[in-house]
Write a protein that holds these residues in place. Structure first.
Motif, PDB file in Angstrom:
ATOM      1  N   ASP A  20      -2.341   2.062  -4.713  1.00  0.00           N
ATOM      2  CA  ASP A  20      -2.714   3.393  -4.222  1.00  0.00           C
ATOM      3  C   ASP A  20      -3.947   3.327  -3.258  1.00  0.00           C
ATOM      4  O   ASP A  20      -5.004   3.578  -3.899  1.00  0.00           O
ATOM      5  CB  ASP A  20      -2.468   4.424  -5.433  1.00  0.00           C
ATOM      6  CG  ASP A  20      -2.428   5.826  -4.767  1.00  0.00           C
ATOM      7  OD1 ASP A  20      -2.529   5.954  -3.393  1.00  0.00           O
ATOM      8  OD2 ASP A  20      -2.708   6.704  -5.624  1.00  0.00           O
ATOM      9  N   ASP A  21      -3.786   3.114  -2.140  1.00  0.00           N
ATOM     10  CA  ASP A  21      -5.008   3.112  -1.203  1.00  0.00           C
ATOM     11  C   ASP A  21      -5.436   4.750  -0.873  1.00  0.00           C
ATOM     12  O   ASP A  21      -6.699   4.829  -0.705  1.00  0.00           O
ATOM     13  CB  ASP A  21      -4.772   2.400  -0.029  1.00  0.00           C
ATOM     14  CG  ASP A  21      -3.686   2.953   0.835  1.00  0.00           C
ATOM     15  OD1 ASP A  21      -2.496   3.197  -0.020  1.00  0.00           O
ATOM     16  OD2 ASP A  21      -3.694   2.370   1.891  1.00  0.00           O
ATOM     17  N   TYR A  22      -4.734   5.609  -1.534  1.00  0.00           N
ATOM     18  CA  TYR A  22      -5.146   7.001  -1.107  1.00  0.00           C
ATOM     19  C   TYR A  22      -6.214   7.409  -1.967  1.00  0.00           C
ATOM     20  O   TYR A  22      -7.012   8.491  -1.558  1.00  0.00           O
ATOM     21  CB  TYR A  22      -3.902   8.083  -1.148  1.00  0.00           C
ATOM     22  CG  TYR A  22      -2.897   7.963  -0.056  1.00  0.00           C
ATOM     23  CD1 TYR A  22      -3.385   8.041   1.161  1.00  0.00           C
ATOM     24  CD2 TYR A  22      -1.635   7.815  -0.304  1.00  0.00           C
ATOM     25  CE1 TYR A  22      -2.591   8.016   2.389  1.00  0.00           C
ATOM     26  CE2 TYR A  22      -0.685   7.816   0.628  1.00  0.00           C
ATOM     27  CZ  TYR A  22      -1.251   8.009   1.802  1.00  0.00           C
ATOM     28  OH  TYR A  22      -0.106   7.949   2.915  1.00  0.00           O
ATOM     29  N   PHE A  45       0.781  -1.206  -0.043  1.00  0.00           N
ATOM     30  CA  PHE A  45       0.089   0.135   0.079  1.00  0.00           C
ATOM     31  C   PHE A  45       0.914   1.179   0.098  1.00  0.00           C
ATOM     32  O   PHE A  45       2.026   1.369   0.632  1.00  0.00           O
ATOM     33  CB  PHE A  45      -0.946   0.069   1.193  1.00  0.00           C
ATOM     34  CG  PHE A  45      -1.931  -0.998   1.148  1.00  0.00           C
ATOM     35  CD1 PHE A  45      -2.929  -1.139   0.215  1.00  0.00           C
ATOM     36  CD2 PHE A  45      -1.982  -2.007   2.068  1.00  0.00           C
ATOM     37  CE1 PHE A  45      -3.851  -2.209   0.505  1.00  0.00           C
ATOM     38  CE2 PHE A  45      -2.693  -3.117   2.241  1.00  0.00           C
ATOM     39  CZ  PHE A  45      -3.801  -3.094   1.228  1.00  0.00           C
ATOM     40  N   HIS A  46       0.425   2.281  -0.501  1.00  0.00           N
ATOM     41  CA  HIS A  46       1.069   3.600  -0.669  1.00  0.00           C
ATOM     42  C   HIS A  46       0.877   4.301   0.687  1.00  0.00           C
ATOM     43  O   HIS A  46       2.077   4.874   1.113  1.00  0.00           O
ATOM     44  CB  HIS A  46       0.393   4.589  -1.746  1.00  0.00           C
ATOM     45  CG  HIS A  46       0.845   5.833  -2.100  1.00  0.00           C
ATOM     46  ND1 HIS A  46       0.435   6.919  -2.699  1.00  0.00           N
ATOM     47  CD2 HIS A  46       1.976   6.458  -1.323  1.00  0.00           C
ATOM     48  CE1 HIS A  46       1.082   7.840  -2.756  1.00  0.00           C
ATOM     49  NE2 HIS A  46       2.352   7.784  -1.846  1.00  0.00           N
ATOM     50  N   SER A  47      -0.296   4.062   1.463  1.00  0.00           N
ATOM     51  CA  SER A  47       0.110   4.422   2.644  1.00  0.00           C
ATOM     52  C   SER A  47       0.828   3.889   3.698  1.00  0.00           C
ATOM     53  O   SER A  47       1.524   4.603   4.511  1.00  0.00           O
ATOM     54  CB  SER A  47      -1.767   4.269   3.413  1.00  0.00           C
ATOM     55  OG  SER A  47      -1.759   3.168   3.539  1.00  0.00           O
ATOM     56  N   SER A  48       1.228   2.660   3.346  1.00  0.00           N
ATOM     57  CA  SER A  48       2.126   2.117   4.257  1.00  0.00           C
ATOM     58  C   SER A  48       3.724   2.568   3.929  1.00  0.00           C
ATOM     59  O   SER A  48       4.551   2.554   4.985  1.00  0.00           O
ATOM     60  CB  SER A  48       2.488   0.656   4.090  1.00  0.00           C
ATOM     61  OG  SER A  48       1.444  -0.180   4.328  1.00  0.00           O
ATOM     62  N   TYR A  62       5.497   0.976  -4.118  1.00  0.00           N
ATOM     63  CA  TYR A  62       4.020   0.222  -3.499  1.00  0.00           C
ATOM     64  C   TYR A  62       3.326  -0.681  -4.756  1.00  0.00           C
ATOM     65  O   TYR A  62       3.560   0.028  -6.067  1.00  0.00           O
ATOM     66  CB  TYR A  62       3.244   1.293  -2.773  1.00  0.00           C
ATOM     67  CG  TYR A  62       2.625   2.414  -3.720  1.00  0.00           C
ATOM     68  CD1 TYR A  62       1.596   2.503  -4.397  1.00  0.00           C
ATOM     69  CD2 TYR A  62       3.730   3.569  -3.742  1.00  0.00           C
ATOM     70  CE1 TYR A  62       1.427   3.619  -5.019  1.00  0.00           C
ATOM     71  CE2 TYR A  62       3.617   4.671  -4.238  1.00  0.00           C
ATOM     72  CZ  TYR A  62       2.250   4.510  -5.010  1.00  0.00           C
ATOM     73  OH  TYR A  62       1.788   5.974  -5.726  1.00  0.00           O
ATOM     74  N   VAL A 122      -9.727   7.482  -0.193  1.00  0.00           N
ATOM     75  CA  VAL A 122      -9.683   8.132   1.105  1.00  0.00           C
ATOM     76  C   VAL A 122     -10.616   9.467   0.769  1.00  0.00           C
ATOM     77  O   VAL A 122     -10.599  10.046  -0.298  1.00  0.00           O
ATOM     78  CB  VAL A 122      -8.627   8.787   1.452  1.00  0.00           C
ATOM     79  CG1 VAL A 122      -8.654   9.769   2.799  1.00  0.00           C
ATOM     80  CG2 VAL A 122      -7.668   7.425   1.781  1.00  0.00           C
ATOM     81  N   ASP A 147       4.370   5.848   3.494  1.00  0.00           N
ATOM     82  CA  ASP A 147       4.265   7.156   4.267  1.00  0.00           C
ATOM     83  C   ASP A 147       4.527   6.670   5.650  1.00  0.00           C
ATOM     84  O   ASP A 147       5.113   7.373   6.391  1.00  0.00           O
ATOM     85  CB  ASP A 147       3.107   7.767   3.927  1.00  0.00           C
ATOM     86  CG  ASP A 147       3.328   8.541   2.485  1.00  0.00           C
ATOM     87  OD1 ASP A 147       3.952   8.355   1.742  1.00  0.00           O
ATOM     88  OD2 ASP A 147       2.077   8.986   1.999  1.00  0.00           O
ATOM     89  N   GLN A 148       3.829   5.758   6.110  1.00  0.00           N
ATOM     90  CA  GLN A 148       3.752   5.175   7.565  1.00  0.00           C
ATOM     91  C   GLN A 148       5.233   4.834   7.938  1.00  0.00           C
ATOM     92  O   GLN A 148       5.833   5.182   8.942  1.00  0.00           O
ATOM     93  CB  GLN A 148       2.712   4.135   7.686  1.00  0.00           C
ATOM     94  CG  GLN A 148       2.669   3.641   9.204  1.00  0.00           C
ATOM     95  CD  GLN A 148       1.895   2.592   9.545  1.00  0.00           C
ATOM     96  OE1 GLN A 148       1.433   1.841   8.457  1.00  0.00           O
ATOM     97  NE2 GLN A 148       1.280   2.298  10.612  1.00  0.00           N
TER      98      GLN A 148
END
Length: 217
Positions: free
Chosen positions: A212-214, A183-186, A209, A217, A188-189
């Motif tokens: 793109d789970d963003y 995941f994209h969010s991972s 990644y 959102v 950044d995390q």
């Protein structure tokens, strides 16, 4: 996250005084340690004597030079210390303190927001265990790269999905992240986690990644 505590970086043991400690011994303590915590019979810190407090005696010629009628509160407070001959009469009170198990980030925030240069470190019983200064806290930036790598990897495995797939290398306190995760969010995390490890000064994020789970959102 395994964060260093003030117990790991504080200065100890430290020279202390009682309220009755005479001026000559105060000066010797200041020359040895820079500041002189004042403790009560139980060992708890009740005040702090600094060079600034002692220098009031020079500034006001031992109290002979009396401030004028329009002198401010701070000036009059220094003049009163100029007449002091014991630690109890010279000390600044109350003192700011922090617990032994407190993380270094909390200590850094307390020092920077208060404008203080040192905090008394107290044990569970409230007794003085040491002092932590701004200089002491800078020691976290000397933590070995290998230790920083270990901390980052452990936190990634605990908090990031597929964290085991992230390759971590730290060189010169700069963390480098590489690998492919889902995941994209991972991505950044993972960078946020690496940046938050005390001692890391920057992060080079080369993670890719698959999804793109963003966009949802």
């Amino acid at each position: 996250m395994r964060e260093p505590t003030v117990a790991a970086v504080m200065s100890h043991p430290v020279c202390t005084a009682s309220r009755e400690t005479p001026f000559r011994e105060i000066i010797a303590g200041l020359l040895e340690g820079g500041v002189l915590p004042v403790i009560d019979d139980s060992g708890a810190p009740v005040g702090m004597v600094s060079a600034k407090d002692a220098l009031a005696k020079l500034e006001f010629r031992g109290g002979a030079e009396i401030p004028g009628p329009f002198a401010g509160r701070a000036l009059r407070a220094r003049w009163r210390k100029a007449r002091g001959v014991t630690a109890g009469e010279l000390m600044t009170s109350p003192v700011a303190s922090i617990g032994l198990s407190t993380g270094v980030r909390v200590a850094a925030r307390q020092l920077t927001t208060s404008g203080l240069h040192r905090l008394c470190v107290v044990d569970e019983a409230g007794g003085l265990a040491g002092l932590v200064s701004r200089r002491d806290l800078l020691m976290v930036f000397l933590r070995p790269d290998s230790v920083l790598e270990e901390d980052i990897r452990a936190e990634l495995r605990r908090r990031v999905h597929s964290g085991e797939a992230i390759r971590v290398r730290v060189c010169g306190r700069i963390a480098r992240l590489a690998g492919a995760i889902r995941f994209h969010s991972s991505v950044d995390q993972a960078e946020s986690i690496a940046r938050s490890v005390p001692g890391v000064i920057d992060v080079c994020n080369r993670l890719s990644y698959d999804f793109d789970d963003y966009q949802y959102v």
